[in-house]
Design a protein around this motif. Structure first.
Motif, PDB file in Angstrom:
ATOM      1  N   THR A 161       0.841  -0.800  -1.448  1.00 17.80           N
ATOM      2  CA  THR A 161       0.335   0.289  -0.722  1.00 17.80           C
ATOM      3  C   THR A 161       0.367   0.180   0.893  1.00 17.80           C
ATOM      4  OG1 THR A 161      -2.040   0.062  -1.154  1.00 17.80           O
ATOM      5  CG2 THR A 161      -0.610   1.215  -2.800  1.00 17.80           C
ATOM      6  N   ARG A 167       1.273   0.924   7.051  1.00 21.51           N
ATOM      7  CA  ARG A 167       2.012   0.424   7.984  1.00 21.51           C
ATOM      8  C   ARG A 167       3.153   1.113   8.595  1.00 21.51           C
ATOM      9  NH1 ARG A 167       1.524  -5.117   8.974  1.00 21.51           N
ATOM     10  NH2 ARG A 167      -0.181  -6.152   7.673  1.00 21.51           N
ATOM     11  N   ARG A 186      -4.972   9.136   4.477  1.00 19.67           N
ATOM     12  CA  ARG A 186      -5.017   9.052   3.239  1.00 19.67           C
ATOM     13  C   ARG A 186      -4.531  10.010   1.994  1.00 19.67           C
ATOM     14  NH1 ARG A 186      -7.323   4.339   3.756  1.00 19.67           N
ATOM     15  NH2 ARG A 186      -6.903   3.900   1.577  1.00 19.67           N
ATOM     16  N   ARG A 229      -6.537  -1.406  -0.604  1.00 19.26           N
ATOM     17  CA  ARG A 229      -8.024  -1.594  -0.398  1.00 19.26           C
ATOM     18  C   ARG A 229      -8.806  -0.706  -1.347  1.00 19.26           C
ATOM     19  NH1 ARG A 229      -5.052  -4.201   2.270  1.00 19.26           N
ATOM     20  NH2 ARG A 229      -5.344  -5.041   4.312  1.00 19.26           N
ATOM     21  N   ARG A 275     -10.274  -6.590  11.412  1.00 19.09           N
ATOM     22  CA  ARG A 275      -9.609  -6.040  10.364  1.00 19.09           C
ATOM     23  C   ARG A 275     -10.440  -5.609   9.275  1.00 19.09           C
ATOM     24  NH1 ARG A 275      -4.337  -5.411   7.898  1.00 19.09           N
ATOM     25  NH2 ARG A 275      -3.794  -7.458   8.255  1.00 19.09           N
ATOM     26  N   ARG A 331     -15.135   1.840   7.509  1.00 16.42           N
ATOM     27  CA  ARG A 331     -14.697   3.303   7.544  1.00 16.42           C
ATOM     28  C   ARG A 331     -15.572   4.250   6.611  1.00 16.42           C
ATOM     29  NH1 ARG A 331      -8.883   1.886   5.447  1.00 16.42           N
ATOM     30  NH2 ARG A 331      -9.182   2.005   3.271  1.00 16.42           N
TER      31      ARG A 331
HETATM   32  O1   DC Z   1      -2.390  -4.824   3.163  1.00 22.63           O
HETATM   33  P1   DC Z   1      -1.736  -4.702   4.420  1.00 22.63           P
HETATM   34  O2   DC Z   1      -2.568  -5.534   5.464  1.00 22.63           O
HETATM   35  O3   DC Z   1      -0.563  -4.618   4.707  1.00 22.63           O
HETATM   36  O4   DC Z   1      -2.470  -3.116   4.726  1.00 22.63           O
HETATM   37  C1   DC Z   1      -2.404  -2.748   6.448  1.00 22.63           C
HETATM   38  C2   DC Z   1      -3.431  -1.630   6.602  1.00 22.63           C
HETATM   39  O5   DC Z   1      -3.653  -0.669   5.636  1.00 22.63           O
HETATM   40  C3   DC Z   1      -4.778  -2.278   6.096  1.00 22.63           C
HETATM   41  O6   DC Z   1      -5.680  -2.850   7.436  1.00 22.63           O
HETATM   42  C4   DC Z   1      -5.986  -1.102   5.766  1.00 22.63           C
HETATM   43  C5   DC Z   1      -4.737  -0.181   5.402  1.00 22.63           C
HETATM   44  N1   DC Z   1      -4.719   0.067   3.801  1.00 22.63           N
HETATM   45  C6   DC Z   1      -5.584   0.940   3.322  1.00 22.63           C
HETATM   46  O7   DC Z   1      -6.501   1.726   4.012  1.00 22.63           O
HETATM   47  N2   DC Z   1      -5.572   1.384   2.182  1.00 22.63           N
HETATM   48  C7   DC Z   1      -4.557   0.716   1.280  1.00 22.63           C
HETATM   49  N3   DC Z   1      -4.542   0.993  -0.059  1.00 22.63           N
HETATM   50  C8   DC Z   1      -3.657  -0.244   1.589  1.00 22.63           C
HETATM   51  C9   DC Z   1      -3.969  -0.753   3.126  1.00 22.63           C
END
Ligand code: DC
Length: 225
Positions: free
Chosen positions: A34, A39, A109, A130, A180, A187
């Protein structure tokens, strides 16, 4: 038919995507990354020159775009932005902070939520992100919080960047990982946190094969497959 869903959450660089992809291949589940969705939006905002912290400008910029998640003949997940394959571009280091910044906006989101849930309604999935166990799939059959120390994650990320031909100094990678983490955990909208019913898998002291075995064991125990 009831499909199985496995939710894997955790900070960046914990090895979620590599481990989840391998586990999904072993179990014959669909792997859904996801982060690639956020991204793709981050990439579009970066290219558009929009301030990623300005929610209304970000929402305006994405109102007319088409974000699609597909699977190629190679069996791998591909991201399409207005029909163009951006799977490679969204991995550029510059895109990471944009992805993290845009993912803090509730409107972004909400825009991506249904796409994720639809995949879980129609396939056995291993989905990583996340907020998968906390928000996207709160009723997932298995929830795992995958983590490792920031230093270990930075070391792994450095190796990955080196292999991709875009090496970065360790200190810079570590600082970005910590920044990050901070942004993703603090948040207001769907912050990164362990779901109460998630099993914690800390891979700091484990190599890849050990981590994979531990992950598969947890999934098999909970799904009896
Ligand atoms: O998993 P990644 O590092 O490719 O994700 C990139 C950014 O996307 C990460 O810094 C937070 C966000 N993200 C999110 O908020 N919720 C998710 N389910 C997946 C990623």
């Amino acid at each position: 038919m009831k499909y199985i869903s496995v939710a894997i959450d955790g900070p960046s660089g914990a090895g979620k995507s590599t481990l989840a992809r391998r586990a999904a291949a072993e179990l014959n589940y669909l792997y859904v990354d996801t982060g690639a969705l956020y991204r793709t939006i981050g990439y579009h905002i970066w290219k558009s020159g929009v301030d990623p912290k300005e929610e209304s400008a970000v929402l305006r910029a994405i109102s007319g775009i088409r974000v699609e998640l597909t699977y190629g003949a190679d069996g791998l997940q591909h991201m399409l932005l207005d029909g163009r394959d951006v799977t490679g571009e969204i991995r550029l280091p510059e895109v990471s902070m944009y992805a993290s910044a845009v993912s803090a906006h509730p409107g972004v989101r909400a825009y991506l939520l249904e796409m994720q849930r639809r995949l879980a309604r129609t396939h056995d999935v291993i989905m990583d992100g996340r907020d998968i166990g906390t928000v996207v799939l709160p009723d997932a059959d298995v929830k795992i919080y995958l983590t490792a120390s920031p230093q270990t994650r930075a070391r792994r990320r450095c190796l990955e960047l080196e292999q991709r031909g875009t090496p970065q100094p360790f200190e810079k990678v570590l600082e970005e990982i910590c920044r990050r983490d901070d942004q993703d955990m603090h948040r207001a909208a769907a912050p990164l946190r362990r779901a109460e019913d998630a099993a914690v898998l800390d891979t700091t002291e484990l190599d890849f094969e050990q981590s994979l075995r531990a992950l598969l064991k947890t999934i098999r125990e909970k799904t009896r497959r």
